[in-house]
Scaffold this motif. Structure first.
Motif, short mmCIF file in Angstrom:
data_model
loop_
_atom_site.label_atom_id
_atom_site.label_comp_id
_atom_site.label_asym_id
_atom_site.label_seq_id
_atom_site.Cartn_x
_atom_site.Cartn_y
_atom_site.Cartn_z
N ASP A 55 -15.18 77.06 5.88
CA ASP A 55 -13.76 76.32 6.21
C ASP A 55 -12.61 77.13 6.17
O ASP A 55 -12.53 78.58 5.96
CB ASP A 55 -13.54 75.45 4.78
CG ASP A 55 -13.07 73.95 5.23
OD1 ASP A 55 -11.95 74.18 5.82
OD2 ASP A 55 -13.48 73.10 5.35
N VAL A 56 -11.63 76.78 7.01
CA VAL A 56 -10.43 76.85 6.66
C VAL A 56 -9.96 76.98 5.59
O VAL A 56 -8.81 78.27 5.21
CB VAL A 56 -8.94 76.39 7.79
CG1 VAL A 56 -9.86 75.71 8.69
CG2 VAL A 56 -8.84 74.77 7.13
N SER A 57 -10.20 77.02 4.40
CA SER A 57 -10.09 77.49 2.95
C SER A 57 -10.70 78.35 2.48
O SER A 57 -12.33 77.92 2.92
CB SER A 57 -10.26 76.05 2.13
OG SER A 57 -8.01 74.73 2.83
N SER A 58 -9.95 79.84 2.09
CA SER A 58 -11.31 80.89 1.48
C SER A 58 -11.82 79.72 0.25
O SER A 58 -11.40 79.02 -0.85
CB SER A 58 -10.69 81.69 1.22
OG SER A 58 -9.82 82.07 2.30
N ARG A 59 -13.34 80.87 0.27
CA ARG A 59 -14.36 80.04 -0.98
C ARG A 59 -15.02 81.32 -1.23
O ARG A 59 -15.58 81.72 -0.56
CB ARG A 59 -15.03 78.86 -0.36
CG ARG A 59 -16.43 78.93 -1.28
CD ARG A 59 -17.15 77.77 -0.84
NE ARG A 59 -16.34 76.17 -0.38
CZ ARG A 59 -17.62 75.47 0.57
NH1 ARG A 59 -18.64 75.68 0.99
NH2 ARG A 59 -16.37 74.03 0.99
N GLU A 60 -14.70 81.38 -2.53
CA GLU A 60 -15.59 82.96 -3.33
C GLU A 60 -16.72 81.94 -4.05
O GLU A 60 -17.02 80.78 -4.29
CB GLU A 60 -14.86 83.51 -4.34
CG GLU A 60 -15.50 84.62 -4.49
CD GLU A 60 -14.58 85.53 -5.95
OE1 GLU A 60 -14.45 86.49 -5.81
OE2 GLU A 60 -14.54 85.06 -7.10
N VAL A 61 -18.09 83.13 -3.23
CA VAL A 61 -19.29 82.54 -3.81
C VAL A 61 -19.78 83.65 -4.66
O VAL A 61 -20.02 84.94 -3.68
CB VAL A 61 -19.91 82.42 -2.28
CG1 VAL A 61 -21.05 81.83 -2.75
CG2 VAL A 61 -19.36 80.78 -1.66
N ARG A 62 -21.00 83.42 -5.48
CA ARG A 62 -21.43 84.26 -6.15
C ARG A 62 -23.13 84.71 -5.01
O ARG A 62 -22.97 83.73 -5.30
CB ARG A 62 -21.81 84.05 -7.52
CG ARG A 62 -22.73 85.36 -8.00
CD ARG A 62 -22.21 84.67 -9.88
NE ARG A 62 -23.46 83.66 -10.39
CZ ARG A 62 -23.08 83.57 -11.89
NH1 ARG A 62 -22.73 83.94 -12.77
NH2 ARG A 62 -23.94 82.53 -11.92
N LEU A 63 -23.40 85.67 -5.07
CA LEU A 63 -24.33 85.78 -4.19
C LEU A 63 -25.36 86.37 -5.23
O LEU A 63 -26.37 86.47 -4.46
CB LEU A 63 -24.09 86.77 -3.21
CG LEU A 63 -22.88 86.59 -1.89
CD1 LEU A 63 -22.62 87.43 -0.79
CD2 LEU A 63 -23.83 85.32 -0.93
N LEU A 102 -27.35 77.82 -3.26
CA LEU A 102 -26.36 78.41 -2.70
C LEU A 102 -27.15 77.83 -1.27
O LEU A 102 -25.42 77.26 0.01
CB LEU A 102 -27.02 79.38 -2.03
CG LEU A 102 -26.38 80.70 -3.04
CD1 LEU A 102 -27.21 81.93 -2.89
CD2 LEU A 102 -24.90 80.47 -3.58
N LEU A 103 -28.37 76.55 -0.91
CA LEU A 103 -28.48 76.24 0.39
C LEU A 103 -28.72 74.75 0.20
O LEU A 103 -30.76 74.03 -0.81
CB LEU A 103 -29.82 76.98 0.55
CG LEU A 103 -29.66 78.19 1.44
CD1 LEU A 103 -31.25 78.53 1.68
CD2 LEU A 103 -28.55 78.49 2.50
N PHE A 104 -27.42 73.88 0.30
CA PHE A 104 -28.34 72.48 0.39
C PHE A 104 -26.64 71.84 1.22
O PHE A 104 -25.91 72.38 1.18
CB PHE A 104 -27.53 71.69 -1.01
CG PHE A 104 -26.28 71.98 -2.29
CD1 PHE A 104 -25.28 71.77 -1.64
CD2 PHE A 104 -26.46 72.89 -3.17
CE1 PHE A 104 -23.91 72.05 -2.46
CE2 PHE A 104 -25.05 73.74 -3.21
CZ PHE A 104 -23.94 73.16 -3.49
N PRO A 105 -26.71 70.81 1.59
CA PRO A 105 -26.08 70.14 2.27
C PRO A 105 -24.27 70.34 1.56
O PRO A 105 -23.71 69.69 0.87
CB PRO A 105 -26.04 68.74 2.70
CG PRO A 105 -27.46 68.31 1.89
CD PRO A 105 -27.86 69.91 1.35
N ASP A 106 -23.99 70.80 2.81
CA ASP A 106 -21.85 71.05 2.06
C ASP A 106 -21.96 72.50 1.82
O ASP A 106 -21.16 71.93 0.46
CB ASP A 106 -21.46 69.49 2.39
CG ASP A 106 -20.85 69.09 3.34
OD1 ASP A 106 -21.15 69.23 4.64
OD2 ASP A 106 -20.93 68.15 3.40
N GLY A 107 -22.98 73.05 1.13
CA GLY A 107 -22.76 73.86 -0.06
C GLY A 107 -22.23 75.04 0.37
O GLY A 107 -21.81 74.98 1.40
#
Length: 248
Positions: free
Chosen positions: A61-69, A51-56
């Motif tokens: 962004d304007v594009s939606s991004r689904e992320v597993r928390l 989850l935590l790295f450059p540009d992670g």
């Protein structure tokens, strides 16, 4: 910050009591609330390496991004996981469209954050390594170094998987790689995963990572590693012995 925006913070949590399988978690806090804990208690939040790295994935962004928390301890396929969709909306960042594959709905609303404050917090958490223990730092630096030395593994028809440090093994790291490479897994060709265990001292992590990288890149890594994945059939086809502990 306008009244309809929430504060956002990220904390990296290392458990005080360590047992086999213990994990480091990235826990988001909204208005000081541990938002994941309110909606999902079947497993830990994601590890910083995911989850935590450059540009992670947490960057908006304007594009939606689904992320597993977070994911259930017994895997997502068994008891679910917690997902959020992150997107940039002008000068705001939006967290919404919460999803758990194992539940009909997730009882969390849409949250909005000031984009500058949000991005600054993601960058702060990404650069803060104060929570790392020596072996974890060595593992991270060694993986970064080996990713720059791709010719080493390509020479032996191998591909780096990961370099990991586990809380319950504080004085060692584990290097995983594939032979002949990750593409063989996707193409259903014979493949094997190898594991190499390396000892770590309390010395300077950067110096240790550099020394290990120099030592590792000097020889065929398969000679000092153990087969830990694949199948007995693949092992026979590639000319390796399948470990006895894996025999069915």
């Amino acid at each position: 910050m306008t009244r309809d925006l929430q504060s956002f913070a990220l904390s990296v949590v290392v458990p005080d009591q360590v047992m086999r399988g213990s994990t480091v978690e990235v826990r988001p806090r909204i208005e000081g609330r541990d938002i994941v804990a309110e909606a999902f208690d079947d497993g830990p939040c994601g590890d910083p390496r995911h989850l935590l790295f450059p540009d992670g994935p947490l960057c908006a962004d304007v594009s939606s991004r689904e992320v597993r928390l977070a994911e259930a301890t017994c895997t997502e396929g068994c008891c679910g996981a917690l997902y959020v969709t992150i997107r940039r909306d002008g000068d705001q960042v939006v967290w919404g469209s919460w999803r758990n594959p194992d539940a009909d709905e997730v009882g969390l609303p849409e949250f909005r954050f000031d984009a500058q404050q949000y991005q600054a917090e993601v960058e702060r958490a990404t650069s803060d390594r104060s929570w790392e223990w020596p072996a974890r730092t060595v593992a991270r630096l060694l993986e970064e170094e080996l990713q720059r030395c791709t010719a080493w593994l390509e020479r032996w028809e191998c591909e780096l998987g990961s370099v990991s440090a586990w809380l319950w093994e504080p004085d060692q790291i584990n290097l995983f790689f594939f032979h002949p490479g990750g593409a063989a897994v996707k193409e259903d060709r014979p493949w094997l995963q190898f594991r190499m265990t390396l000892n770590v001292s309390g010395g300077d992590p950067a110096a240790q990572a550099q020394q290990l990288a120099e030592e590792l890149t000097a020889f065929d890594p398969r000679l000092a590693a153990d087969v830990c994945g694949g199948s007995p059939q693949f092992a026979r086809q590639l000319g390796y012995a399948w470990p006895q502990r894996h025999t069915l």
